[in-house]
Design a protein around this motif. Structure first.
Motif, PDB file in Angstrom:
ATOM      1  N   LEU A 198       0.820  -1.212   0.000  1.00 54.54           N
ATOM      2  CA  LEU A 198       0.000   0.000   0.000  1.00 54.54           C
ATOM      3  C   LEU A 198       0.853   1.260   0.000  1.00 54.54           C
ATOM      4  O   LEU A 198       0.595   2.211  -0.728  1.00 54.54           O
ATOM      5  CB  LEU A 198      -0.901   0.040   1.242  1.00 54.54           C
ATOM      6  CG  LEU A 198      -2.074  -0.909   1.280  1.00 54.54           C
ATOM      7  CD1 LEU A 198      -2.803  -0.793   2.612  1.00 54.54           C
ATOM      8  CD2 LEU A 198      -3.025  -0.594   0.150  1.00 54.54           C
ATOM      9  N   ARG A 199       1.882   1.277   0.882  1.00 56.17           N
ATOM     10  CA  ARG A 199       2.801   2.420   0.926  1.00 56.17           C
ATOM     11  C   ARG A 199       4.130   1.967   1.507  1.00 56.17           C
ATOM     12  O   ARG A 199       4.218   0.966   2.207  1.00 56.17           O
ATOM     13  CB  ARG A 199       2.203   3.586   1.702  1.00 56.17           C
ATOM     14  CG  ARG A 199       2.013   3.390   3.148  1.00 56.17           C
ATOM     15  CD  ARG A 199       1.396   4.665   3.781  1.00 56.17           C
ATOM     16  NE  ARG A 199       1.193   4.453   5.192  1.00 56.17           N
ATOM     17  CZ  ARG A 199       0.116   3.880   5.721  1.00 56.17           C
ATOM     18  NH1 ARG A 199      -0.866   3.485   4.944  1.00 56.17           N
ATOM     19  NH2 ARG A 199       0.027   3.708   7.023  1.00 56.17           N
ATOM     20  N   ILE A 200       5.143   2.761   1.220  1.00 57.65           N
ATOM     21  CA  ILE A 200       6.495   2.454   1.686  1.00 57.65           C
ATOM     22  C   ILE A 200       6.972   3.634   2.525  1.00 57.65           C
ATOM     23  O   ILE A 200       7.117   4.748   2.021  1.00 57.65           O
ATOM     24  CB  ILE A 200       7.453   2.202   0.507  1.00 57.65           C
ATOM     25  CG1 ILE A 200       6.944   1.031  -0.339  1.00 57.65           C
ATOM     26  CG2 ILE A 200       8.868   1.952   1.012  1.00 57.65           C
ATOM     27  CD1 ILE A 200       7.725   0.795  -1.617  1.00 57.65           C
ATOM     28  N   ASN A 201       7.174   3.389   3.783  1.00 59.09           N
ATOM     29  CA  ASN A 201       7.737   4.377   4.698  1.00 59.09           C
ATOM     30  C   ASN A 201       9.241   4.142   4.766  1.00 59.09           C
ATOM     31  O   ASN A 201       9.736   3.115   4.295  1.00 59.09           O
ATOM     32  CB  ASN A 201       7.101   4.244   6.077  1.00 59.09           C
ATOM     33  CG  ASN A 201       5.613   4.546   6.060  1.00 59.09           C
ATOM     34  OD1 ASN A 201       5.131   5.277   5.200  1.00 59.09           O
ATOM     35  ND2 ASN A 201       4.891   3.984   7.012  1.00 59.09           N
ATOM     36  N   PRO A 202      10.003   5.047   5.390  1.00 54.15           N
ATOM     37  CA  PRO A 202      11.455   4.855   5.433  1.00 54.15           C
ATOM     38  C   PRO A 202      11.915   3.511   6.014  1.00 54.15           C
ATOM     39  O   PRO A 202      12.850   2.917   5.522  1.00 54.15           O
ATOM     40  CB  PRO A 202      11.934   6.019   6.306  1.00 54.15           C
ATOM     41  CG  PRO A 202      10.908   7.069   6.123  1.00 54.15           C
ATOM     42  CD  PRO A 202       9.605   6.345   5.949  1.00 54.15           C
ATOM     43  N   ASN A 203      11.260   3.004   7.066  1.00 54.11           N
ATOM     44  CA  ASN A 203      11.689   1.748   7.685  1.00 54.11           C
ATOM     45  C   ASN A 203      10.603   0.697   7.663  1.00 54.11           C
ATOM     46  O   ASN A 203      10.691  -0.280   8.392  1.00 54.11           O
ATOM     47  CB  ASN A 203      12.084   1.970   9.149  1.00 54.11           C
ATOM     48  CG  ASN A 203      13.283   2.850   9.296  1.00 54.11           C
ATOM     49  OD1 ASN A 203      13.958   3.165   8.338  1.00 54.11           O
ATOM     50  ND2 ASN A 203      13.550   3.260  10.504  1.00 54.11           N
ATOM     51  N   GLN A 204       9.596   0.875   6.847  1.00 59.85           N
ATOM     52  CA  GLN A 204       8.437   0.008   6.974  1.00 59.85           C
ATOM     53  C   GLN A 204       7.698  -0.090   5.637  1.00 59.85           C
ATOM     54  O   GLN A 204       7.570   0.897   4.925  1.00 59.85           O
ATOM     55  CB  GLN A 204       7.529   0.634   8.024  1.00 59.85           C
ATOM     56  CG  GLN A 204       6.521  -0.215   8.630  1.00 59.85           C
ATOM     57  CD  GLN A 204       5.810   0.532   9.747  1.00 59.85           C
ATOM     58  OE1 GLN A 204       5.311   1.630   9.539  1.00 59.85           O
ATOM     59  NE2 GLN A 204       5.794  -0.056  10.941  1.00 59.85           N
ATOM     60  N   ILE A 205       7.217  -1.285   5.360  1.00 66.08           N
ATOM     61  CA  ILE A 205       6.374  -1.506   4.189  1.00 66.08           C
ATOM     62  C   ILE A 205       4.998  -1.894   4.695  1.00 66.08           C
ATOM     63  O   ILE A 205       4.843  -2.851   5.442  1.00 66.08           O
ATOM     64  CB  ILE A 205       6.946  -2.607   3.280  1.00 66.08           C
ATOM     65  CG1 ILE A 205       8.304  -2.182   2.715  1.00 66.08           C
ATOM     66  CG2 ILE A 205       5.968  -2.932   2.168  1.00 66.08           C
ATOM     67  CD1 ILE A 205       8.965  -3.236   1.848  1.00 66.08           C
ATOM     68  N   ILE A 206       3.989  -1.110   4.305  1.00 64.59           N
ATOM     69  CA  ILE A 206       2.614  -1.363   4.720  1.00 64.59           C
ATOM     70  C   ILE A 206       1.921  -2.136   3.595  1.00 64.59           C
ATOM     71  O   ILE A 206       1.989  -1.726   2.428  1.00 64.59           O
ATOM     72  CB  ILE A 206       1.853  -0.045   4.984  1.00 64.59           C
ATOM     73  CG1 ILE A 206       2.640   0.860   5.952  1.00 64.59           C
ATOM     74  CG2 ILE A 206       0.457  -0.333   5.507  1.00 64.59           C
ATOM     75  CD1 ILE A 206       2.863   0.280   7.308  1.00 64.59           C
ATOM     76  N   VAL A 207       1.277  -3.246   3.948  1.00 62.14           N
ATOM     77  CA  VAL A 207       0.653  -4.117   2.948  1.00 62.14           C
ATOM     78  C   VAL A 207      -0.811  -4.368   3.296  1.00 62.14           C
ATOM     79  O   VAL A 207      -1.266  -4.064   4.397  1.00 62.14           O
ATOM     80  CB  VAL A 207       1.397  -5.476   2.845  1.00 62.14           C
ATOM     81  CG1 VAL A 207       2.832  -5.293   2.398  1.00 62.14           C
ATOM     82  CG2 VAL A 207       1.322  -6.229   4.153  1.00 62.14           C
TER      83      VAL A 207
END
Length: 156
Positions: free
Chosen positions: A143-152
């Motif tokens: 869904l989105r890519i944060n600096p230290n995290q991938i949200i799925v």
């Protein structure tokens, strides 16, 4: 004779406990408090059993010995033996942005409750959902890519 033994043991026990507190146990803990109370009790017993002159000598001697021990421990760099000298160089979940993109589909390698591992184009990475649970081996999409995290999210 017994009174001298009590006073001496209390003061020495207090000194040892305070040294243990300062060298081995960071912060103020029960050991340091017990050491301080023990030293004070020994000095109070010296005043009670032997009078003011001996009490003041005990107080002065205890203070001098405590100060001398602390001075010598700082002077001889005793603290450096116990100091942490290593540093942490690693980083948590470094994500190469070129390998992943929003909308990319993959598979959950572990149950996502809400965090777990996912695989995208052969790359295994830690992923997180928006609170939903996803079972292992189910299809997921970024869904989105944060600096230290991938949200799925789970795909249907």
């Amino acid at each position: 004779m017994a009174a001298w033994t009590i006073v001496t043991l209390l003061v020495l026990l207090g000194l040892v406990l305070v040294i243990i507190e300062v060298i081995f146990i960071p912060g103020t803990t029960l050991v340091g408090v017990a050491g301080f109370v023990s030293m004070v009790a020994g000095i109070i017993f010296a005043f009670k059993y032997f009078g003011a002159e001996t009490g003041w000598l005990t107080l002065g001697g205890s203070t001098a010995v405590s100060g001398g021990v602390l001075y010598l421990s700082f002077r001889t760099n005793l603290w450096k033996r116990f100091a942490l000298k290593d540093s942490i160089d690693s980083k948590v979940n470094e994500i190469e942005a070129s390998k992943f993109y929003v909308g990319m589909e993959g598979i959950a390698l572990s149950a996502l409750r809400p965090v777990g591992n996912g695989e995208f184009a052969g790359n295994i990475v830690e992923v997180k959902t928006n609170g939903e649970y996803v079972e292992a081996a189910e299809s997921i999409r970024i869904l989105r890519i944060n600096p230290n995290q991938i949200i799925v999210e789970k795909t249907n």
